[in-house]
Write a protein that holds these residues in place. Structure first.
Motif, PDB file in Angstrom:
ATOM      1  N   UNK A   1       0.986  -0.739  -0.259  1.00  0.00           N
ATOM      2  CA  UNK A   1       0.125  -0.131  -0.086  1.00  0.00           C
ATOM      3  C   UNK A   1       0.804   1.181  -0.286  1.00  0.00           C
ATOM      4  N   UNK A   2       2.229   1.017   0.582  1.00  0.00           N
ATOM      5  CA  UNK A   2       3.259   2.572   0.473  1.00  0.00           C
ATOM      6  C   UNK A   2       3.703   2.914  -0.843  1.00  0.00           C
ATOM      7  N   UNK A   3       2.863   4.114  -1.528  1.00  0.00           N
ATOM      8  CA  UNK A   3       3.399   4.514  -2.941  1.00  0.00           C
ATOM      9  C   UNK A   3       5.109   4.390  -3.243  1.00  0.00           C
ATOM     10  N   UNK A   4       5.706   3.869  -2.737  1.00  0.00           N
ATOM     11  CA  UNK A   4       6.829   3.915  -3.072  1.00  0.00           C
ATOM     12  C   UNK A   4       7.828   2.175  -3.079  1.00  0.00           C
ATOM     13  N   UNK A   5       7.642   1.184  -2.607  1.00  0.00           N
ATOM     14  CA  UNK A   5       6.924  -0.060  -3.114  1.00  0.00           C
ATOM     15  C   UNK A   5       5.776  -0.325  -3.678  1.00  0.00           C
ATOM     16  N   UNK A   6       4.762   0.092  -4.053  1.00  0.00           N
ATOM     17  CA  UNK A   6       3.908   0.540  -5.333  1.00  0.00           C
ATOM     18  C   UNK A   6       4.839   0.437  -6.759  1.00  0.00           C
TER      19      UNK A   6
END
Length: 347
Positions: free
Chosen positions: A82-87
């Motif tokens: 759910x984290x934009x960086x991880x996504x």
């Protein structure tokens, strides 16, 4: 995205079976596979632990007798999908995999060591061809016994401990140093650093960069405020509200990750201090350029991290073996938008 059902922290793993029986993971796999060279008493103890913990070893055992057959799947373990960086990393890896007709099983780590081990075990059970992992456990030595020796592994975002493999991550030290030097260059001398738990490798690296910049400017580290253990925006907001109410409050804040930055922004606006307390966040935020003032950040390059990690994994798969481990550090970019260029009141 091809999600892998998140393993529950309570789900029994082969590591827990080994600990319960007082043996190594490899001994458990030998017992499951009915291999020789295991003392009868030890084998009986392992089987008793398997029964007591209700572990289901059959699929894993079959995979440990792995052949060269490919499943055209890879396992991807991220901090949180759910984290934009991880996504963004996920999307980059999935795009590379899609061109090769390979599916990606993804799972969230949530910075829980038990979930790390359980997720890896789940990937191995599904006979993935390779692993791209974010790690949080104190040691990744367990991989030597849990993962087949021919399975390629690439670590992203954080470096592993006690296990040699490719690593692809941002230049965390230089990024934090760059952000801190930027604020010091505008005249700030009372700074606060907000970071996640120190057990997390990236938090420690960013703290190191912060302290290096203070040293360059001849500022004693004890004059700075370092708040750790801030794992979400709620904790970060509380921390900023508290620290700005103290005597000799900091005039500038370095935020160690994007969720912390969100909390800091909320606190500054709640206090009406967003125009007189400087802020630089590590990692970019959606709509950060549309705020007033815009949020200055040290931006990571998640697309590049994902591309490089996928390239390394598929290079190993094409070679049919794990390549010699290579550390790959991806540069970061300072983006000034206004919040990091606010001068201290006395300047």
């Amino acid at each position: 995205m091809t999600p892998l059902s998140d393993p529950r922290p309570s789900r029994t793993t082969i590591r827990e079976v080994a600990q319960h029986a007082g043996v190594g993971i490899k001994t458990v796999s030998r017992v499951v596979n009915n291999e020789p060279n295991v003392a009868p008493a030890t084998a009986a103890r392992v089987r008793a632990s398997i029964e007591e913990l209700r572990w289901e070893p059959d699929a894993l055992a079959a995979n440990l007798r792995r052949t060269t057959t490919r499943t055209r799947t890879i396992g991807l373990l991220l901090g949180s999908v759910s984290n934009p960086f991880a996504a963004a990393i996920h999307r980059a890896i999935e795009d590379v995999a899609a061109h090769r007709d390979v599916a990606v099983f993804a799972s969230s780590l949530d910075d829980d060591p038990a979930r790390e081990v359980a997720a890896v075990e789940a990937f191995v059970r599904r006979k993935v061809d390779g692993l791209i992992l974010t790690c949080v456990a104190a040691s990744q030595a367990y991989l030597r016994e849990l993962v087949p020796p021919d399975m390629p592994i690439v670590f992203i975002d954080r470096e592993p401990a006690q296990f040699a493999a490719d690593t692809v991550h941002s230049d965390n030290v230089e990024g934090a140093r760059m952000a801190t030097r930027h604020l010091l260059g505008f005249g700030h001398r009372r700074l606060a650093l907000l970071i996640d738990r120190r057990e997390i490798w990236t938090a420690r690296e960013r703290e190191r960069g912060f302290l290096l910049a203070l040293d360059e400017f001849g500022i004693a580290p004890e004059t700075a405020t370092i708040l750790d253990g801030l794992s979400d925006h709620v904790a970060a907001e509380r921390a900023v509200l508290s620290v700005l109410g103290a005597p000799n409050a900091p005039t500038a804040i370095v935020s160690g990750q994007n969720l912390i930055t969100v909390g800091a922004v909320h606190a500054l606006r709640k206090l009406g201090r967003h125009r007189d307390v400087a802020l630089i966040g590590f990692d970019d935020l959606e709509l950060a350029d549309l705020m007033d003032p815009g949020v200055s950040v040290v931006a990571q390059r998640p697309q590049e991290i994902g591309d490089v990690a996928a390239a390394r994994l598929f290079a190993s798969l094409d070679a049919g073996r794990r390549l010699d481990p290579a550390p790959i550090i991806v540069p970061v970019d300072l983006i000034p938008r206004g919040s990091g260029e606010i001068r201290p009141p006395s300047a």
